[in-house]
Enzyme design. Sequence first.
Site, mmCIF file in Angstrom:
data_model
loop_
_atom_site.group_PDB
_atom_site.id
_atom_site.type_symbol
_atom_site.label_atom_id
_atom_site.label_comp_id
_atom_site.label_asym_id
_atom_site.label_seq_id
_atom_site.Cartn_x
_atom_site.Cartn_y
_atom_site.Cartn_z
ATOM 1 N N GLU A 1 -0.713 23.099 4.353
ATOM 2 C CA GLU A 1 -1.615 22.019 4.779
ATOM 3 C C GLU A 1 -3.020 22.033 4.053
ATOM 4 O O GLU A 1 -3.223 20.788 3.668
ATOM 5 C CB GLU A 1 -2.076 22.320 6.263
ATOM 6 C CG GLU A 1 -2.928 21.224 6.845
ATOM 7 C CD GLU A 1 -3.382 21.371 8.309
ATOM 8 O OE1 GLU A 1 -3.810 20.427 8.930
ATOM 9 O OE2 GLU A 1 -3.102 22.286 8.851
ATOM 10 N N THR B 1 -6.338 23.323 15.148
ATOM 11 C CA THR B 1 -7.585 23.738 14.451
ATOM 12 C C THR B 1 -8.815 23.209 15.782
ATOM 13 O O THR B 1 -9.741 24.079 15.803
ATOM 14 C CB THR B 1 -8.178 22.898 13.326
ATOM 15 O OG1 THR B 1 -7.037 23.486 12.339
ATOM 16 C CG2 THR B 1 -9.571 23.385 12.854
ATOM 17 N N ASP C 1 1.516 26.295 7.807
ATOM 18 C CA ASP C 1 0.279 25.785 8.670
ATOM 19 C C ASP C 1 -0.644 26.881 8.940
ATOM 20 O O ASP C 1 -0.228 27.647 9.988
ATOM 21 C CB ASP C 1 0.749 24.690 9.856
ATOM 22 C CG ASP C 1 -0.634 24.063 10.455
ATOM 23 O OD1 ASP C 1 -1.643 24.681 10.202
ATOM 24 O OD2 ASP C 1 -0.278 23.034 11.296
ATOM 25 N N ASP D 1 3.186 21.306 10.573
ATOM 26 C CA ASP D 1 3.400 21.271 11.835
ATOM 27 C C ASP D 1 4.453 21.616 12.729
ATOM 28 O O ASP D 1 4.901 22.125 13.872
ATOM 29 C CB ASP D 1 2.707 20.169 12.488
ATOM 30 C CG ASP D 1 1.341 19.819 12.289
ATOM 31 O OD1 ASP D 1 0.578 20.585 11.974
ATOM 32 O OD2 ASP D 1 1.269 18.274 12.070
ATOM 33 N N ILE E 1 -3.585 27.101 10.700
ATOM 34 C CA ILE E 1 -4.160 27.114 12.038
ATOM 35 C C ILE E 1 -3.312 25.783 12.569
ATOM 36 O O ILE E 1 -4.071 24.691 12.280
ATOM 37 C CB ILE E 1 -5.575 27.297 12.038
ATOM 38 C CG1 ILE E 1 -6.025 28.485 11.674
ATOM 39 C CG2 ILE E 1 -5.908 27.076 13.686
ATOM 40 C CD1 ILE E 1 -7.479 28.799 11.723
ATOM 41 N N ASP E 2 -2.465 25.849 13.265
ATOM 42 C CA ASP E 2 -2.080 24.755 14.030
ATOM 43 C C ASP E 2 -2.787 24.612 15.131
ATOM 44 O O ASP E 2 -2.591 25.565 16.185
ATOM 45 C CB ASP E 2 -0.410 24.620 14.286
ATOM 46 C CG ASP E 2 -0.103 23.365 14.735
ATOM 47 O OD1 ASP E 2 -0.515 22.166 14.395
ATOM 48 O OD2 ASP E 2 1.007 23.282 15.617
#
Length: 280
Positions: free
Chosen positions: A72, A97, A92, A222, A94-95
Amino acid sequence: MEDIWQSAMDHAVAVARKAGQVVRDAAGGVHEAAVMVKSSPIDLVTQTDQKVEKLIIRALKDKFPTHCFIGEESVAAGEVCVLTDGPTWIIDPIDGTTNFVHTFPFVAVCIGFAVDKQVEFGVVYSCLRDEMYTARRGKGAFCDGRPLHVSRQQDIRQAVIATEFGSNRDPQALDKIFSSLKRVVSIPVHGVRSAGSAAINMCLVASGCVEAYYEIGIHVWDVAASSLIVSEAGGVLMDVEGGPLDLMSRRVLAANSRSVAERLVKEIDAFSVRRDDDAS
């Protein structure tokens, strides 16, 4: 190649745990000055997102130097987002954030692995809750080693549906998002929920907690890992208009059954967004 990919998956789980510890250590200490924006004022990124992605890619490249990577934050920094037939890691860091910034507990580290454009295994670590979701193609889906199975509820009027409002604040898109929400609620369903993380919403489908999840505006990072978790738990995946799921289309519908999914398709006021692989 099976043993090679199992070794790769085991490594991905270990890397996800290490990354998740970094996220946990940073949660609650995110200073306003460290929060930046990307596509809009509510599309957030933090220094932790960037730090964690570098950690993950470095750990994977050390072991698999010839593989391809889609991350990402790397894409946000200008790298192209192309899914080839070659072994590809889809990351990802940190899905969720915005959840992370506000210490809302649904935050996930996501690592998917695809070959020939097909996801072979997926790892979703819900790090603030310390729950590890995994799936290997043809081998089932698990949470902390416990087998997962989607809900058996076939009556959509007794279903809970998950969705998100995304970061798009274009008035026309919002009209369609809220039109869909009104129509889904009016079926009527038992309820609508939003975890704030696409990956965790999909893991909730796989766990049987909700019957379906849909969203327009997500990205391949995601949903790549979590898509396999849904299908290996017995669920179905499709586009919001009913066609096959296209990971690059930024549109997803995950459900416990085809009948629930097809009923939802009738209520979704679909629209298109720029694809992840559109480099123009």
